[in-house]
Structures are given as structure tokens and as C-alpha cells.
Design a protein around this motif. Structure first.
Motif, mmCIF file in Angstrom:
data_model
loop_
_atom_site.group_PDB
_atom_site.id
_atom_site.type_symbol
_atom_site.label_atom_id
_atom_site.label_comp_id
_atom_site.label_asym_id
_atom_site.label_seq_id
_atom_site.Cartn_x
_atom_site.Cartn_y
_atom_site.Cartn_z
ATOM 1 N N LEU A 632 0.821 -1.210 0.000
ATOM 2 C CA LEU A 632 0.000 0.000 0.000
ATOM 3 C C LEU A 632 0.855 1.260 0.000
ATOM 4 C CD1 LEU A 632 -2.886 -0.893 2.475
ATOM 5 C CD2 LEU A 632 -3.075 -0.445 0.032
ATOM 6 N N LEU A 633 1.914 1.252 0.787
ATOM 7 C CA LEU A 633 2.803 2.414 0.819
ATOM 8 C C LEU A 633 3.448 2.639 -0.540
ATOM 9 C CD1 LEU A 633 4.605 1.991 4.272
ATOM 10 C CD2 LEU A 633 2.912 3.712 3.656
ATOM 11 N N GLU A 634 3.881 1.555 -1.167
ATOM 12 C CA GLU A 634 4.545 1.649 -2.462
ATOM 13 C C GLU A 634 3.596 2.206 -3.524
ATOM 14 O OE1 GLU A 634 7.568 1.713 -4.922
ATOM 15 O OE2 GLU A 634 7.839 0.789 -2.943
ATOM 16 N N THR A 698 -5.383 2.202 -7.244
ATOM 17 C CA THR A 698 -4.921 2.194 -5.850
ATOM 18 C C THR A 698 -6.093 2.073 -4.893
ATOM 19 O OG1 THR A 698 -3.023 3.565 -6.454
ATOM 20 C CG2 THR A 698 -3.579 3.448 -4.119
ATOM 21 N N GLU A 699 -7.199 2.735 -5.180
ATOM 22 C CA GLU A 699 -8.381 2.616 -4.326
ATOM 23 C C GLU A 699 -8.920 1.194 -4.334
ATOM 24 O OE1 GLU A 699 -9.820 4.617 -2.135
ATOM 25 O OE2 GLU A 699 -8.090 5.918 -2.486
ATOM 26 N N GLN A 700 -8.914 0.537 -5.504
ATOM 27 C CA GLN A 700 -9.340 -0.870 -5.576
ATOM 28 C C GLN A 700 -8.449 -1.748 -4.705
ATOM 29 O OE1 GLN A 700 -10.361 -2.544 -9.564
ATOM 30 N NE2 GLN A 700 -9.967 -0.463 -10.317
ATOM 31 N N LEU A 701 -7.146 -1.455 -4.742
ATOM 32 C CA LEU A 701 -6.200 -2.222 -3.926
ATOM 33 C C LEU A 701 -6.516 -2.052 -2.447
ATOM 34 C CD1 LEU A 701 -3.592 -3.916 -3.674
ATOM 35 C CD2 LEU A 701 -2.310 -1.756 -3.680
ATOM 36 N N ALA A 706 -8.684 -4.170 2.613
ATOM 37 C CA ALA A 706 -9.566 -3.903 3.748
ATOM 38 C C ALA A 706 -10.630 -4.989 3.885
ATOM 39 C CB ALA A 706 -10.223 -2.536 3.581
ATOM 40 N N LYS A 707 -11.150 -5.462 2.747
ATOM 41 C CA LYS A 707 -12.199 -6.479 2.765
ATOM 42 C C LYS A 707 -11.685 -7.810 3.288
ATOM 43 C CE LYS A 707 -15.197 -9.101 -0.376
ATOM 44 N NZ LYS A 707 -15.621 -9.275 -1.789
ATOM 45 N N HIS A 708 -10.529 -8.221 2.810
ATOM 46 C CA HIS A 708 -10.030 -9.550 3.151
ATOM 47 C C HIS A 708 -9.171 -9.581 4.413
ATOM 48 C CE1 HIS A 708 -11.311 -11.713 -0.531
ATOM 49 N NE2 HIS A 708 -11.169 -10.531 -1.122
ATOM 50 N N ARG A 709 -8.532 -8.468 4.743
ATOM 51 C CA ARG A 709 -7.595 -8.485 5.877
ATOM 52 C C ARG A 709 -8.005 -7.553 7.003
ATOM 53 N NH1 ARG A 709 -4.686 -12.723 6.161
ATOM 54 N NH2 ARG A 709 -3.235 -11.571 7.486
ATOM 55 N N ASN A 710 -9.218 -6.991 6.937
ATOM 56 C CA ASN A 710 -9.692 -6.073 7.982
ATOM 57 C C ASN A 710 -8.690 -4.944 8.199
ATOM 58 O OD1 ASN A 710 -11.218 -4.954 10.038
ATOM 59 N ND2 ASN A 710 -10.418 -6.349 11.623
ATOM 60 N N TYR A 711 -8.203 -4.392 7.105
ATOM 61 C CA TYR A 711 -7.232 -3.297 7.173
ATOM 62 C C TYR A 711 -7.953 -2.011 7.563
ATOM 63 C CZ TYR A 711 -3.496 -0.084 5.856
ATOM 64 O OH TYR A 711 -2.537 0.883 5.872
#
Length: 769
Positions: A632-634, A698-701, A706-711
Motif C-alpha cells: 500500500l505504501l509503495e 490504488t483505491e481498488q487495492l 480492507a475487505k479480506h484483511r480487515n485493514y
């Protein structure tokens, strides 16, 4: 030809008078600053009459003025100081040799010998000195990647954080040759003073910077004399040193300074008391600016970095490497230990073998400091073995210090102190250490420490001393402690401290543990826990934990106090709840507390790797979410080249996919990967694609992770950041205490580890269940 005298112009006189008025000096003050016997040249300067060129320039310098702007018709060219001196017939090389010759005995006597903590005779510096290394990158300014952190073994962590792991070092002498103005920082006992003494001896012998004259000054001595005279002037102090060495001409020092031929070594800035610090630091700044051609080195404790010195480069003395430890140990036993070479060699090999045992890894952390390595050699010489704990090591060294002085030949001890047995001496010293450490007093005035001794004596059985007699006894006892044991020392006139902070910390912990009953111990532990957010108390916590017969009560009190730190902030409680839920959803099996610690660190921004210490201490098995965070940072970074950015995102995504076991997450990220420009496409087409689709991709990423890893992204206020950092550091301290070879029951340990970093709601639920 350059004029031998200068005179001020009418406008220059007005500027100079305004500057003079701002200073608030009298003409006598200014004459003294320029080292003039009368104020007549000062009068001539302000009335526009010719004044000796050098005096004119000195006056302007002291008034913070450019002499060229003040002078009437200043010369178009002015030679450098060294060239001017040569032109005037002074041979600088001969002068340097002459002054070094006249000061040789002084330098050898002041810097050629050292008085070690526990050795009853002076020791030749060369017999024990080991070349030091310098860290150009200071520890508190260092950043570290998570990949490096994951590779660290537990033995590579030390008291101050990440220690000297993979930090670039250079030889101490190379640092001096590289930087003209240098401030050398270091922890107590790391060898700052001996480094300056070594430089002085090498320079005096012509082996190092042979074109300069070494001048070694203990700043506490300079401060004391300056306070008594009411004037801080390094120039006057140097001139007086020259007079003492048989160089009466006051112009000699100025000649060498103007030519840049002085190596000025200023030792112990941290030892200057507060009331003198402004005067000392101001004079160092003024001196270094005025005589900027010279080499100036100042030493100071790492923890004492204010005030800053303009124009100085800060470096730090590195802990000893294994090679340096080997050299030191061999030198120690050869020159201070065994009587013959073979016995010394055997003893050093034996100690180095003991140090290298796996179970002594914590001990190895301590002896990278030359002070503790010296004490280790001494203990090993007497005991033939090493203690298993740092507390035992401190106790062994402290007992030897006290016992050796008690039995020393020819020592006339004071009447009251003569009757004290070893436990009573330690009890007194523990009382002094605890009361001063509690008040944050590392330095204390003589009368203050004497009052603490008086309070101790008043509570002794059979006390019947009158107030006047009690004061005399306390003064005599203070001097006896200083003279016999060296545990308390007079840093400057009337100002005392423990010789080494480590002993003050150890004795403070010992005072807590030695409470006379259970109620007193409970109160002492509660008092200790009240300092859980203060980093100065970290070592006292660790030492106390290992010294207690049972540390259950202490670690439980620490845990309760830590949970209170964040209990009143709903947003921080929500954050802890998220971290707890996130850790429970992991498919791998690290310790649950490890997961919570990891996500607390991962959610903070910027991602300072020190935040991951707690998770790394508990377990080092978390990779996936670190990789996703890196991804995400990259992808959110602002890169100038769309092609390079897309390529970097693709690479980061490839690395992340290799770690994913979740089929849904894998498929979603794979679909995003397929949207990226292909490697064979031209940079222009990649650039075009990225500029058009970057934001949406990037928003899709973010949505996918967030959906799969509760980010989740957390936005803390500065106050919350501070609270969270204190909470995190306190948990790290608690964990370090649990891992300090202390006596803790299995049930207490398991309960604390299971409830680390939990929100208040879950803690209460566990308590009821």
C-alpha cells in the motif's frame, strides 16, 4: 604593504558605540577581554585614533563586528593569519616545537596516566588503552527497515534499543582528521576521557597532527575557576596553562591560535553544573568562532546533548567490538593481572572463553562498555568465574570496591564509618542512591548529600549526636566514602555525584528490594511503578525484578498501571479492540499478544521500525500484513515516473502473492495485477495508463485489502500518539522484565502474556470469567 595599525571611521565609531552599549560593558571590561593592561587602546579605538591592527580586530570581534566595515580605508588585501605571522618573521613550526617541548611534562602527567576505578596506583595509558571506533550516525536518529528487524537475534538487543547492529563505524582518529569541530558523545564509562588523553599524547609525540600543540582541559575545572574569577575565558585559561608550563609571554597562545596550530581537547561538558553551563557553552561558541582555524574536540554524555554547539559535528563512541574486547582483556591481564606473561595469557583466554558461552549473551551486552569490561576482568581475577546475572555482577563489583578499601593498607578511616560492616555500608549507599535518584538528582551539592547522610545517622540505634557534631560526622563520612571507595565523587568544587550511573541504579533497586517488611515492600513497589513511563527508571525496573525473591507482585502492579494509561480514551480503546480482533483472525499460530503488538505498530505512521520491537521480542513470524502494508505504501507514493512506479507496484504485488494462502484474496489481487501495464509495453504507454488509472487502481487495492484483511487506517492526535507510545514502551519494559531471569510463577506469567495489549472491555470480561 599591510598597515601595522588601523583606525575607526566616523560611521564605524557610531556602529561600534552602539554595539558596545548593547554589550553593557565598561571600557575596563573590554580591555580585559582583549587582554590589555590599560584601557588606553580602547579609548583610542572609540576616538578614531590609530590602534594596533591586531588589537583593532580583537575589539571588533568581541563586539560582533566586521573590522573591515569599521576601519577607515581598510586594506584591500589581508593575508591569512599564518601567512601574516610568517611575514612578520615568526617561524610557526619552530614555535610549535618549542611550546610542545616546554609543555611535554605537563601533558604526560595529565594525560599519560589514568586512575582506574579500583586500582590503587596510576596506570600508564598505553598499557590499557584500546583504539576506539566512532559512529557517525547517532542511535536516536537512526531508522531501520522491518527486514533488518526480522533478522535480529534476541542477543542483539541491548539496554539502549538496537545497539550497534550494522552501523557504519570509523576509527576515532579518522573522525578527528575528518571534522575540525567535533563533539564526541558517549555513555558513562565508554572511554570519552581516555580518547582525548590518547589524542593529546599522540599529538604531543608528533605521531598525530604533528603541526599542532595539544591542550587538554577538564571543563569542570575550567568552570570552577571561571566562576571564582567571575569571567569565562578559554583564552585566559590557556594563557595561564602556558604560564604554569614556563611560557610567560601571553602573546604565544594568541599567535598559535590565530595560526590554527592548537588541538583543543575539552573534556566532560556534561559534568559542568547548571549554573555554569551558560557561561561555559557561550565561551566555547565564541572561542570556536573567533579561532575557527583550530581543531576543537568536546566530549559529553550521550544523554546530555543540550546546549547545542554551533558548527560542531556530533558523533558517538561505539561500543567495543569483539576484537577490541579481546585486545583489552589481554592488555588488562598482562599489565594489571597475572605476574608473568604465560599466566596472563592463560587468564585472558579463560575469561574470553567464559564470555563467549551462549548463556552469557546478556553479559556480553554489558561488557561492550570498557568500564564494565574492566570490572569484569577484576572480578574474574579475584573469583575465577563470571556471575550469571547483571545484579550479581554489580554486587560482586560493589562488594569488592567496598571490601578492598576497608582492607587497604595505610587508610585512616573516620571513627563513625570505621565501625560499619559491609552490609551497613551498602545500606547507607542504597539510601543515598534511592533518595537522590527518586528526586532526579544525578548531581548534588555537598550540603544536600551531607543532610541525607545525617538523616541516615539519626535513624541508627543509639543515635545521640548533637546537631553540630552530626554535621561534622556527615561531612567526614562523605569524604571517607569518596576517598576509600570512589563510589561518590566530587565532580567540581562542592558538587558530588555517584561515579557511575549504573551503581546509582543498582543501589536504588537494592533499596527497594531490601524493604524491612511486606507492607514497606508493597509501598516501595507501588512507588517504583509510578515511574513506569519514565525511561530513566528502565534499568531500575529490570534490576529490581531480578533481585526480588518473587517478582509476581511487581509485574502485576506494572500490568495494572500500564492498562490504566489508555483506559480513559475511547478512540484508543477502539484501536486496541481492532488490533485484538485482527490478531484473532490470523490463520498462522503466533502468540496472540505478538499479533496485537504487531498491529499496534503497523497502524502507526510513519512506520518507525522501533515500534516493532515488542512484536519482535514476542515472536518474529508475521510477514504477510507487513508485506501488504509495504504494498500500500509503495502504490500510494508519489513517483515522478509512471513507468517506474507501475513496475515497482507490480514487483511488490508479485512478492506479496507468494505469501497468500487465502484463495479469495489471492484471486482479487491477481485480477488487479492483470490490470497493470505489461512489461513489454513501451514506457510511454505505461506512463499514459498510470496517469489515467493510478488513483482508481490504488483505491481498488485498498478496498481489496480492507475487505479480506480487515485493514484500517487510524488517525491519532499528537496527544494520543504520545499516550500510545508511552503505553507501547511500558509494555516493552514489562516484557523485558518477564524475560530477565526473574522469579515469577508460571500462572502469573501466562496471565500477563495472554492479556498484553488488550482493551479494557476484554480485560474486564476475562476478570469476570
Amino acid at each position: 604593504m599591510v598597515k601595522r595599525s588601523l583606525q575607526a571611521s566616523a560611521p564605524g565609531i557610531q556602529v561600534a558605540k552602539r554595539a558596545f552599549a548593547i554589550k553593557g560593558w565598561t571600557q575596563e571590561n573590554l580591555a580585559g577581554e582583549v587582554n590589555l593592561k590599560t584601557r588606553q587602546p580602547i579609548w583610542r579605538f572609540f576616538t578614531g585614533k590609530p590602534v594596533d591592527r591586531q588589537v583593532f580586530m580583537e575589539i571588533c570581534s568581541l563586539l560582533d563586528l566586521d573590522w573591515r566595515e569599521i576601519a577607515e580605508n581598510p586594506p584591500a588585501e589581508f593575508p591569512e593569519p599564518g601567512k601574516a605571522l610568517i611575514a612578520s618573521g615568526i617561524n610557526l613550526d619552530n614555535l610549535v616545537e618549542q611550546v610542545r617541548s616546554q609543555r611535554h611534562d605537563t601533558i604526560q602527567n595529565r594525560c599519560g596516566i589514568i586512575q582506574l576505578l579500583d586500582i590503587g596506583r596510576p596506570v600508564n595509558l598505553d598499557d590499557i588503552y584500546v583504539d576506539v571506533n566512532i559512529l557517525e550516525e547517532l542511535a536516536h536518529q537512526r531508522w531501520q527497515a522491518i527486514e533488518e528487524l526480522q533478522k535480529l537475534a534476541p542477543a542483539e538487543f541491548d539496554r539502549v534499543g538496537m545497539g550497534a547492529v550494522n552501523r557504519r563505524q570509523m576509527a576515532g582518529t579518522a573522525a578527528v582528521e575528518t571534522y575540525k569541530k567535533l563533539r564526541v558523545l558517549g555513555k558513562p564509562g565508554i572511554g570519552k576521557t581516555t580518547f582525548l588523553q590518547h589524542l593529546a599524547i599522540q599529538c604531543d609525540g608528533g605521531h598525530f597532527i604533528p603541526t599542532q600543540v595539544p591542550i587538554f582541559i577538564a571543563l569542570r575545572d575550567f568552570a570552577e575557576e571561571s566562576r571564582e574569577s567571575g569571567r569565562f575565558s578559554l583564552l585566559d585559561y590557556i594563557r595561564q596553562l602556558f604560564v604554569t608550563a614556563g611560557i610567560p609571554d601571553p602573546s604565544t597562545a594568541g599567535t598559535l591560535l590565530r595560526a590554527g596550530r592548537i588541538l583543543l581537547l575539552l573534556d566532560g561538558m556534561d559534568e559542568v553544573i547548571n549554573q555554569d553551563m551558560v557561561g561555559v557553552s557561550r565561551d566555547i561558541r565564541k572561542f570556536s568562532q573567533k579561532y575557527h582555524q583550530n581543531q576543537i574536540i568536546v566530549t559529553c554524555r550521550t544523554a546530555f546533548q543540550n546546549p547545542k554547539l554551533h558548527g560542531f559535528t556530533d558523533v558517538e563512541i561505539a561500543p567495543f567490538t569483539q576484537e577490541q574486547i579481546n585486545v583489552f582483556v589481554k592488555k588488562w591481564f598482562t599489565n594489571l593481572g597475572a605476574n608473568d606473561h604465560e599466566a596472563a595469557e592463560a587468564k585472558s583466554v579463560q575469561l574470553l572463553g567464559e564470555i563467549d558461552h551462549p548463556e552469557n549473551w546478556k553479559f556480553r551486552q554489558l561488557i561492550v562498555n570498557p568500564l564494565f569490561l574492566h570490572v569484569a576482568c577484576w572480578v574474574f581475577q579475584c573469583q575465577g568465574k563470571l556471575p550469571a546475572k547483571r545484579t550479581d555482577f554489580y554486587k560482586q563489583g560493589l562488594d569488592l570496591l567496598l571490601y578492598k578499601w576497608d582492607e587497604s593498607k595505610g587508610v585512616e578511616r573516620d571513627r563513625l564509618y570505621r565501625g560499619f560492616l559491609l552490609p551497613e555500608k551498602i545500606k547507607l549507599l542504597s539510601q543515598l542512591a534511592a533518595v537522590t535518584f527518586e528526586k532526579g538528582e544525578y548531581f548534588f551539592e555537598q550540603r544536600v548529600i551531607e543532610r541525607y547522610i545525617e538523616d541516615y545517622l539519626c535513624h541508627l540505634p543509639g543515635h545521640n549526636l548533637e546537631p553540630e557534631q552530626l554535621q561534622l560526622e556527615s561531612e567526614a563520612m562523605l569524604r571517607t566514602i569518596e576517598n576509600q571507595h570512589g563510589l561518590i565523587t566530587e565532580r567540581t568544587k562542592g558538587i558530588f555525584s555517584f561515579s557511575y550511573l549504573a551503581f546509582q541504579e543498582y543501589l536504588t533497586a537494592r533499596k527497594i528490594v531490601a524493604s524491612h517488611n511486606l507492607r514497606a515492600l508493597e509501598n516501595a513497589l507501588e512507588g517504583l511503578v509510578s515511574h513506569i513511563e519514565d525511561p530513566h527508571w528502565r534499568e531500575v525496573f529490570l534490576l529490581t525484578t531480578t533481585m526480588l525473591r518473587s517478582a509476581d507482585s511487581l509485574v502485576q502492579l506494572m500490568k495494572q498501571q500500564i492498562d490504566v494509561l489508555v483506559s480513559q480514551d475511547p478512540y484508543l480503546q477502539e484501536f486496541l479492540t481492532w488490533a485484538s480482533q485482527k490478531s484473532q483472525n490470523l490463520q498462522s499460530e503466533p502468540k496472540v499478544a505478538t499479533s496485537r503488538a504487531f498491529y499496534l505498530a503497523l497502524a502507526q505512521s510513519p512506520h518507525i521500525m522501533a515500534h516493532f520491537n515488542l512484536a519482535a521480542t514476542l515472536d518474529q513470524g508475521l510477514f504477510l500484513d507487513a508485506a501488504l502494508d509495504h504494498l500500500l505504501l509503495e502504490c500510494s507514493s508519489d513517483h515522478s515516473s509512471g513507468f517506474a512506479h507501475a513496475h515497482a507496484c507490480g514487483e511488490a504485488l508479485n512478492q506479496t502473492l507468494t505469501m497468500i494462502l487465502d484463495a479469495g484474496l489471492y484471486k482479487s489481487l491477481e485480477q488487479l495485477q492483470e490490470q497493470l501495464p505489461m512489461a513489454h509495453q513501451t514506457p510511454e504507454s505505461s506512463q499514459s495508463w498510470w496517469q489515467e488509472h493510478c488513483a482508481s487502481w490504488t483505491e481498488q487495492l485498498k478496498s481489496t485489502i480492507a475487505k479480506h484483511r480487515n485493514y484500517s487506517s487510524w488517525d491519532f492526535t499528537p496527544d494520543q500518539h504520545q499516550i500510545l507510545q508511552g503505553y507501547y514502551d511500558a509494555n516493552q519494559l514489562l516484557l523485558d522484565c518477564l524475560n530477565s531471569n526473574c522469579e515469577i510463577t508460571a500462572a502469573v506469567r501466562q496471565n500477563i502474556e495472554a492479556t498484553l495489549l488488550l482493551p479494557q472491555g476484554e480485560l474486564e470480561e476475562r476478570e469476570w470469567n
